[in-house]
Design a protein around this motif. Structure first.
Motif, mmCIF file in Angstrom:
data_model
loop_
_atom_site.group_PDB
_atom_site.id
_atom_site.type_symbol
_atom_site.label_atom_id
_atom_site.label_comp_id
_atom_site.label_asym_id
_atom_site.label_seq_id
_atom_site.Cartn_x
_atom_site.Cartn_y
_atom_site.Cartn_z
ATOM 1 N N ASP A 104 0.822 -1.210 0.000
ATOM 2 C CA ASP A 104 0.000 0.000 0.000
ATOM 3 C C ASP A 104 0.853 1.255 0.000
ATOM 4 O OD1 ASP A 104 -2.797 -1.039 0.224
ATOM 5 O OD2 ASP A 104 -1.926 -2.018 1.976
ATOM 6 N N ILE A 105 2.004 1.187 0.628
ATOM 7 C CA ILE A 105 2.921 2.326 0.650
ATOM 8 C C ILE A 105 4.325 1.801 0.909
ATOM 9 C CG2 ILE A 105 2.533 2.764 3.120
ATOM 10 C CD1 ILE A 105 2.906 5.784 2.443
ATOM 11 N N ALA A 106 5.304 2.428 0.253
ATOM 12 C CA ALA A 106 6.706 2.043 0.458
ATOM 13 C C ALA A 106 7.404 3.132 1.258
ATOM 14 C CB ALA A 106 7.397 1.839 -0.881
ATOM 15 N N VAL A 107 8.075 2.716 2.324
ATOM 16 C CA VAL A 107 8.811 3.641 3.175
ATOM 17 C C VAL A 107 10.308 3.425 2.938
ATOM 18 C CG1 VAL A 107 9.485 4.067 5.563
ATOM 19 C CG2 VAL A 107 7.078 3.945 4.964
ATOM 20 N N PHE A 108 11.036 4.537 2.766
ATOM 21 C CA PHE A 108 12.480 4.466 2.566
ATOM 22 C C PHE A 108 13.149 5.198 3.724
ATOM 23 C CE2 PHE A 108 10.424 3.871 -1.410
ATOM 24 C CZ PHE A 108 11.151 2.878 -2.037
ATOM 25 N N VAL A 109 13.846 4.440 4.549
ATOM 26 C CA VAL A 109 14.488 4.983 5.742
ATOM 27 C C VAL A 109 15.957 5.231 5.441
ATOM 28 C CG1 VAL A 109 14.990 4.588 8.180
ATOM 29 C CG2 VAL A 109 12.899 3.644 7.172
ATOM 30 N N TYR A 110 16.465 6.402 5.855
ATOM 31 C CA TYR A 110 17.902 6.662 5.721
ATOM 32 C C TYR A 110 18.411 7.322 6.997
ATOM 33 C CZ TYR A 110 17.050 11.652 4.856
ATOM 34 O OH TYR A 110 16.678 12.968 4.984
ATOM 35 N N ASP A 111 19.706 7.205 7.221
ATOM 36 C CA ASP A 111 20.378 7.812 8.377
ATOM 37 C C ASP A 111 20.638 9.283 8.037
ATOM 38 O OD1 ASP A 111 22.129 8.721 10.308
ATOM 39 O OD2 ASP A 111 23.433 6.945 10.253
#
Length: 568
Positions: free
Chosen positions: A500-507
């Motif tokens: 349903d939704i893509a989350v992109f996590v970065y530092d």
């Protein structure tokens, strides 16, 4: 008890007879089929068929003779691998052939990975020296201790027609009514999965839910399983047998669960496995003591890749009732032991292993709140609807099984209409290593932040209830995709369909982390465009408590997806 039914519609049993040369294999087969001892026996018999009315189970038997010559080893191995049961022969007048069972034949079966019941048969009983009389139990006990696959042992004589029909009766019985799934020979107790199945059957038959089977309930059980009622004197006799051995097996209301389990252990100890198997099969169990496939409406799960499966309100209300029943102290905290009790009538607790283990938020006492309990069910229904439905049946779902689940509308249509009636949403969590994906997952489940870094090797799930404005509750599933697992995920055309939704996590303190996150976003968004399964994207800047590097988001690569930025 009435005779057992043909289990699972089995159309035949294939029994392979093997053993050293001269141990009486062919004579045994001919005498069983022709009921007469042969004067001339060919070196190797063709397949021999015993008709379906030969034994009470009415399942035809095909007996395969084998050669023990070295040049025929390939053919022997092929036949053994196709066997439903193996009869291993030795000659009672040749002790060395008995020794060969444990030094060659039984190890050979293990090496070939032949995992079927084994019947050990001592042939030529009439030729054994009277001065060498020892009990079969004495001879076979050490071998049976070492090789648990041996179902039973028997001695016979084709020449004198001693116990010839019994050989193939026991072999057939070992296939149709195997001991292994039911009973632990070493501990002399029912196996856990058998206990759990019988407990479920007991509860289903205990219509007034008073913890005991009354005379009427016992009679109904007997009629359902064996198509014949019990006479009052027989019911008294059954309860007396139990009470004489186990006082707590019977109380003033009738036969208790403890007594019911004791009865079945008694049947098995006396060799009446067909009784317990008939009961299990009447209640839909297969040889693995799991519900047969025909009880699970697999056609109900047919759906497009971007549709998902959810529990219906009817199923959710049932689960709320289950939660209240097992949360005995009504503290909204289902302790681990209480969760085990919920699944005590299922083959095992499905939440003891990944991906469900530790996927939901725990209370301060280490248990599950009602929301967490329902979240676990929502996750299992999303990922494995057949298993979810199967476990609903195990724990007593009373309605038609197809009324417990529903197929959602296609995500593509939801996005087009900009509204959804779904209650469960799935979010894929991407990001480079050490970006903070697992910390985000843990935070979602109310878990404390951990200073130590441990890379995620496999995909992980986190599920929780999210309250929207207006008090509406939805279930959100986070699926963490390790960085090195992205390529494999995107190798499938339909991999983004359930997202349903893509989350992109970065530092946020590491420029290389930002660059890698944008590369991943490009890969995922491009894959969505190419396959027609575009997903909205959310970029999350983690570790905001550290010094951030200067970034120019406005110069970042444009991708054709909705991008939102969020800082944590």
């Amino acid at each position: 008890m009435a005779k057992s039914s043909n289990p699972e519609g089995k159309t035949g049993v294939r029994i392979v007879v093997a053993g050293d040369r001269g141990t009486g294999k062919s004579s045994l087969i001919v005498t069983a089929a022709a009921e007469t001892f042969p004067t001339n026996v060919p070196r190797l018999l063709p397949p021999t068929r015993l008709p379906e009315d030969f034994y009470p189970d009415r399942v035809p038997i095909t007996i395969i003779d084998t050669s023990s010559n070295p040049e025929d080893r390939g053919k022997l191995a092929e036949e053994l691998k196709r066997a439903d049961a193996v009869v291993l022969t030795y000659a009672c007048d040749q002790p060395e052939t008995l020794n060969r069972l444990s030094t060659f034949w039984l190890p050979e079966l293990r090496q070939l990975e032949v995992k079927v019941p084994v019947i050990v048969v001592g042939c030529k009983l009439d030729l054994r020296d009277d001065q060498q009389q020892v009990s079969l139990e004495q001879v076979m006990s050490p071998i049976m201790q070492q090789f648990r696959e041996i179902e039973t042992c028997i001695e016979c004589s084709a020449y004198k027609h001693i116990q010839i029909p019994e050989v193939f009766y026991y072999a057939q019985k070992a296939v149709l009514h195997p001991t292994g799934p039911l009973f632990d020979q070493e501990t002399q107790t029912l196996k856990p999965r058998c206990v759990r199945a019988l407990k479920r059957i007991f509860i289903l038959c205990d219509h007034d839910r008073d913890g005991a089977l009354s005379d009427a309930e016992l009679n109904n059980f007997q009629v359902k399983c064996f198509n014949a009622p019990l006479q009052p004197s027989e019911i008294v006799g059954v309860k007396r047998v139990v009470q004489d051995k186990l006082v707590e097996g019977v109380n003033e209301r009738g036969l208790t669960l403890t007594g019911f389990l004791f009865l079945h252990a008694l049947f098995i100890e006396k060799g009446r496995l067909e009784t317990t198997w008939t009961v299990l099969r009447k209640f839909g169990y297969n040889n693995d003591i799991k519900l047969s496939d025909d009880l699970i409406p697999y056609s109900s799960f047919k759906r497009a890749p971007d549709q998902s499966v959810e529990l219906t309100n009817e199923a959710i209300e049932f689960l709320k009732g289950v939660y209240e029943l097992f949360d005995s102290d009504l503290d909204n905290n289902l302790r681990p032991i209480e969760v085990e009790d919920v699944f005590s009538t299922a083959p095992e607790n499905p939440w003891n292993d990944a991906p469900y283990k530790d996927a939901a938020e725990k209370t301060a006492l280490g248990g599950l709140s009602l929301d967490a309990f329902l979240s676990e069910w929502a996750l299992m229904t999303l990922l494995d609807p057949a298993r979810s439905l199967e476990n609903l049946i195990y724990i007593g779902y009373p309605g038609d099984s197809s009324s417990a689940i529903r197929i959602t509308r296609r995500r593509r249509l939801d996005r087009k209409k900009q509204q959804s009636e779904r209650n469960v949403f799935q979010c894929f969590v991407f990001g480079p290593a050490n970006a903070g994906k697992s910390a985000l997952m843990n935070s979602f489940l109310g878990r404390p932040y951990l200073d130590s870094y441990s890379p995620t090797a496999d995909e992980q799930y986190a599920v929780n209830v999210v309250e929207l404005p207006g008090g509406i509750k939805k279930t959100l599933v986070l699926r963490e995709i390790p960085e090195d697992g992205v390529s494999k995920l995107l190798s499938s055309k339909e991999s983004l369909a359930p997202c349903d939704i893509a989350v992109f996590v970065y530092d946020s303190s590491d420029e290389s982390s930002w660059k890698r996150a944008t590369e991943l976003l490009m890969d995922v968004a491009g894959h969505g465009e190419d396959t027609g399964y575009e997903v909205p994207c959310l970029i999350v800047a983690a570790k905001d408590d550290l010094d951030s590097f200067p970034m120019a988001i406005q110069n970042s690569t444009r991708v054709s997806c909705f991008i939102y930025f969020f800082v944590i």
